[in-house]
Design an enzyme around this catalytic site. Structure first.
Site, PDB file in Angstrom:
ATOM      1  N   ARG A 113      23.624  12.601 -39.512  1.00  0.00           N
ATOM      2  CA  ARG A 113      22.830  12.763 -38.297  1.00  0.00           C
ATOM      3  C   ARG A 113      21.330  12.662 -38.579  1.00  0.00           C
ATOM      4  O   ARG A 113      20.551  12.404 -37.659  1.00  0.00           O
ATOM      5  CB  ARG A 113      23.123  14.133 -37.675  1.00  0.00           C
ATOM      6  CG  ARG A 113      24.494  14.270 -37.071  1.00  0.00           C
ATOM      7  CD  ARG A 113      24.468  13.893 -35.607  1.00  0.00           C
ATOM      8  NE  ARG A 113      23.476  14.659 -34.849  1.00  0.00           N
ATOM      9  CZ  ARG A 113      23.071  14.336 -33.625  1.00  0.00           C
ATOM     10  NH1 ARG A 113      23.571  13.269 -33.025  1.00  0.00           N
ATOM     11  NH2 ARG A 113      22.173  15.073 -32.993  1.00  0.00           N
ATOM     12  N   PHE A 137      17.469  24.169 -36.921  1.00  0.00           N
ATOM     13  CA  PHE A 137      18.764  23.608 -36.554  1.00  0.00           C
ATOM     14  C   PHE A 137      18.976  22.216 -37.138  1.00  0.00           C
ATOM     15  O   PHE A 137      19.811  22.044 -38.012  1.00  0.00           O
ATOM     16  CB  PHE A 137      18.924  23.605 -35.030  1.00  0.00           C
ATOM     17  CG  PHE A 137      19.053  24.988 -34.455  1.00  0.00           C
ATOM     18  CD1 PHE A 137      20.296  25.552 -34.241  1.00  0.00           C
ATOM     19  CD2 PHE A 137      17.924  25.741 -34.143  1.00  0.00           C
ATOM     20  CE1 PHE A 137      20.425  26.842 -33.732  1.00  0.00           C
ATOM     21  CE2 PHE A 137      18.038  27.023 -33.631  1.00  0.00           C
ATOM     22  CZ  PHE A 137      19.290  27.580 -33.430  1.00  0.00           C
ATOM     23  N   GLU A 138      18.247  21.232 -36.691  1.00  0.00           N
ATOM     24  CA  GLU A 138      18.506  19.863 -37.147  1.00  0.00           C
ATOM     25  C   GLU A 138      17.184  19.126 -37.270  1.00  0.00           C
ATOM     26  O   GLU A 138      16.691  18.551 -36.304  1.00  0.00           O
ATOM     27  CB  GLU A 138      19.443  19.147 -36.169  1.00  0.00           C
ATOM     28  CG  GLU A 138      19.928  17.808 -36.693  1.00  0.00           C
ATOM     29  CD  GLU A 138      20.897  17.133 -35.744  1.00  0.00           C
ATOM     30  OE1 GLU A 138      21.995  16.776 -36.182  1.00  0.00           O
ATOM     31  OE2 GLU A 138      20.544  16.958 -34.552  1.00  0.00           O
ATOM     32  N   GLN A 139      16.610  19.153 -38.445  1.00  0.00           N
ATOM     33  CA  GLN A 139      15.406  18.368 -38.689  1.00  0.00           C
ATOM     34  C   GLN A 139      15.643  17.408 -39.840  1.00  0.00           C
ATOM     35  O   GLN A 139      16.367  17.713 -40.786  1.00  0.00           O
ATOM     36  CB  GLN A 139      14.203  19.266 -38.982  1.00  0.00           C
ATOM     37  CG  GLN A 139      14.286  20.094 -40.247  1.00  0.00           C
ATOM     38  CD  GLN A 139      12.927  20.597 -40.684  1.00  0.00           C
ATOM     39  OE1 GLN A 139      11.959  19.837 -40.765  1.00  0.00           O
ATOM     40  NE2 GLN A 139      12.830  21.890 -40.949  1.00  0.00           N
TER      41      GLN A 139
END
Length: 544
Positions: A357, A380-382
């Site tokens: 991702r 979270f999502e970096q």
């Protein structure tokens, strides 16, 4: 001509962020497992055959079923693993800490096993959530014992202890066949008057059970405390010196914050003890390289207590190896070669078990493609892929190909500690300059995490690939860039690199990692704009 013979082990043996070392020996092979906190994959394992030179051989917690750190605060995640070998396989105990602030820790403990250090690692067996920093002791009668500190959320309960939250060391039998704890847990050690007892490891010799623990917190009062008993379940008596290793009373010692480690014996009976440490910048109490791993030679005294071979309690930089060994060559510039199959081994990313991702090595062969997700500093999502800072003086540079279309898209090079402590040189976009360079800094602003922008105005750079660089000299950090003409130009003021340390911002007892340098991209519009990087160079200079 033959290579020179090394006379010493040079500490730290694992420079840069490598804390809480658990060591085990299998034949003539030594392995050290260290904490990784919010960095993914979880747990670093290094290998050596001489205790002098070490090589990273794996990070076993590499899939969602073993570890998912999304949403966990900075300095949570994987705390203090324990690596052991018994019954023909490796055993890895680890904690996944979900919370840092407040009275609770929410620390979940697991065990995985593997036939070889390279794996394959089993699915995890849940143990309990009673505290953090557990270990697994394999007694010579075949029984296995789970040893852990107890976390007490009540306040001010437990006034008999210096810090009521650290409620002592508990012992309980682990049934490996059933995959669960059995019997009752028993508290076997409540620590010394120094307090904050954690990180227990057991070692058996000549009918004695030796318990080494970490005490004093992981700052400048840290220590390795030792106790022993004829019975596994105690009572345990304290070492005559209480602490086997500590720098708490030696502020001028080069290795500070010494504590939390484990005993290992060589095949011929020599004894060493690992421990974490830090090396503060000259003249200040800030350690950008974080908590590192060191090792000390020890001897058994006539009283059957363990002592440092050099005497006293203060750890040494130079330590005799178990046998003569060729000197390791100096580390040269490292250019990260990007293959379609894997990242170079020094690199990690943050939190997510789904790296597809946030990056791709196959989308553009020879390049690392970062897929812009959440902002730099997200829990979270970096998309941030980086390696440890391992030297007080270093230069890192990389080539970037990126065409942002909105100010919400940016990519570049960052010196990064956590969401509150980083400096970043970014290629972005502005209404006045178009594609341009800017600097984003978060200078330890805890808890707000507000950015500053050290450049008075964005610097237009037109189109095409651009090289970015960062140079760090102890506490001084300088960004630079080069366009197609190949000429390097400094950009922005010199920045404070000491802010990228455990001690800055929230302080040493809420920051447990170390400085990294690497590549990032974000797209807060949600458009997932991508940025391509190649030829990442890191060149460091050892600090004597």
């Amino acid at each position: 001509m033959g290579r020179a013979v090394s006379a010493t082990i040079r500490n730290p043996i694992l420079p840069g962020f490598n804390p809480d070392p658990s060591i085990c020996r299998v034949g003539e092979d030594y392995y050290i497992a260290t904490s990784t906190f919010e960095w993914y994959p979880g747990v670093q394992i290094h290998h050596s055959r001489d205790l002098v030179t070490w090589r990273l051989v794996g990070r076993p917690l590499d899939r969602a079923s073993l570890l998912d750190l999304r949403g966990e605060p900075d300095s949570c995640g994987v705390w203090a693993p324990c690596l052991s070998h018994a019954d023909g396989k490796f055993w890895l105990v680890y904690t996944d800490v979900k919370r840092l602030d407040g009275n609770f820790k929410d620390a979940h403990n697991y065990i995985v096993t593997a036939p070889a250090i390279e794996g394959p690692w089993s699915e995890r067996a849940y143990v309990n959530s009673s505290g953090f920093d557990p270990s697994l002791f394999h007694d010579d009668d075949g029984l296995k014992w789970f040893v852990n500190m107890l976390w007490n959320h009540r306040d001010p309960a437990g006034a008999r202890l210096r810090h009521p939250a650290f409620f002592g060391i508990a012992l309980q039998e682990w049934d490996a066949q059933a995959g669960r704890l059995i019997g009752e847990a028993k508290t076997i050690f409540t620590g010394s008057p120094h307090g904050l007892v954690e990180g227990p490891h057991l070692h058996k010799r000549k009918g004695w059970y030796y318990l080494t623990t970490a005490e004093g917190g992981t700052g400048y009062d840290h220590a390795v405390t030792m106790a022993r008993s004829r019975r596994l379940d105690g009572p345990y008596e304290l070492h005559p010196n209480v602490h086997l290793i500590t720098s708490k009373d030696a502020p001028a010692a080069p290795l500070q914050r010494a504590g939390h480690g484990q005993i290992v014996e060589t095949p011929d009976g020599q004894v060493y003890h690992t421990h974490l440490c830090s090396r503060p910048l000259p003249g200040q109490s800030r350690s950008p390289l974080g908590r590192e791993t060191a090792i000390q030679k020890c001897v058994w005294g006539d009283d059957d207590w363990l002592y440092l071979a050099d005497g006293g309690q203060v750890p040494s930089v130079a330590v005799p190896p178990p046998f003569a060994t060729p000197a390791a060559p100096a580390r040269a510039r490292e250019r990260s070669v990007l293959s379609p199959d894997r990242l170079p081994p020094d690199f990690q990313w943050l939190r997510t078990p789904h790296p597809e991702r946030i990056f791709s090595l196959a989308a553009r062969p020879g390049w690392l493609r970062l897929i812009g997700r959440e902002s730099i500093g997200s829990w979270f999502e970096q998309a941030l892929v980086a390696r440890r800072q391992e030297h007080f003086v270093y230069r890192a540079e990389v080539e970037l190909d990126f065409e942002p279309r909105t100010f919400q898209q940016a990519a570049g090079l960052t010196a990064y500690y956590n969401r509150y402590k980083f400096h970043a040189l970014a290629v972005g976009w502005s209404e006045t300059a178009g594609r341009s360079l800017t600097i984003l800094s978060c200078a330890g602003d805890y808890p707000e995490g507000r950015l500053t922008f050290p450049l008075p105005a964005s610097v237009a750079v037109g189109e095409g690939p651009i090289r970015l660089a960062v140079s760090v000299d102890h506490a001084r950090l300088q960004f630079a860039y080069a366009l197609s003409d190949g000429v390097w130009r400094d950009i922005g003021p010199a920045l404070d690199a000491s802010l990228l340390s455990d001690e800055a911002g929230g302080g040493e007892h809420r920051s447990f990692t170390g400085a990294f340098v690497g590549m990032f991209a974000f797209d807060t519009s949600g458009g997932a704009a991508h940025a391509d990087f190649r030829d990442f160079d890191y060149e460091g200079a050892d600090d004597d």
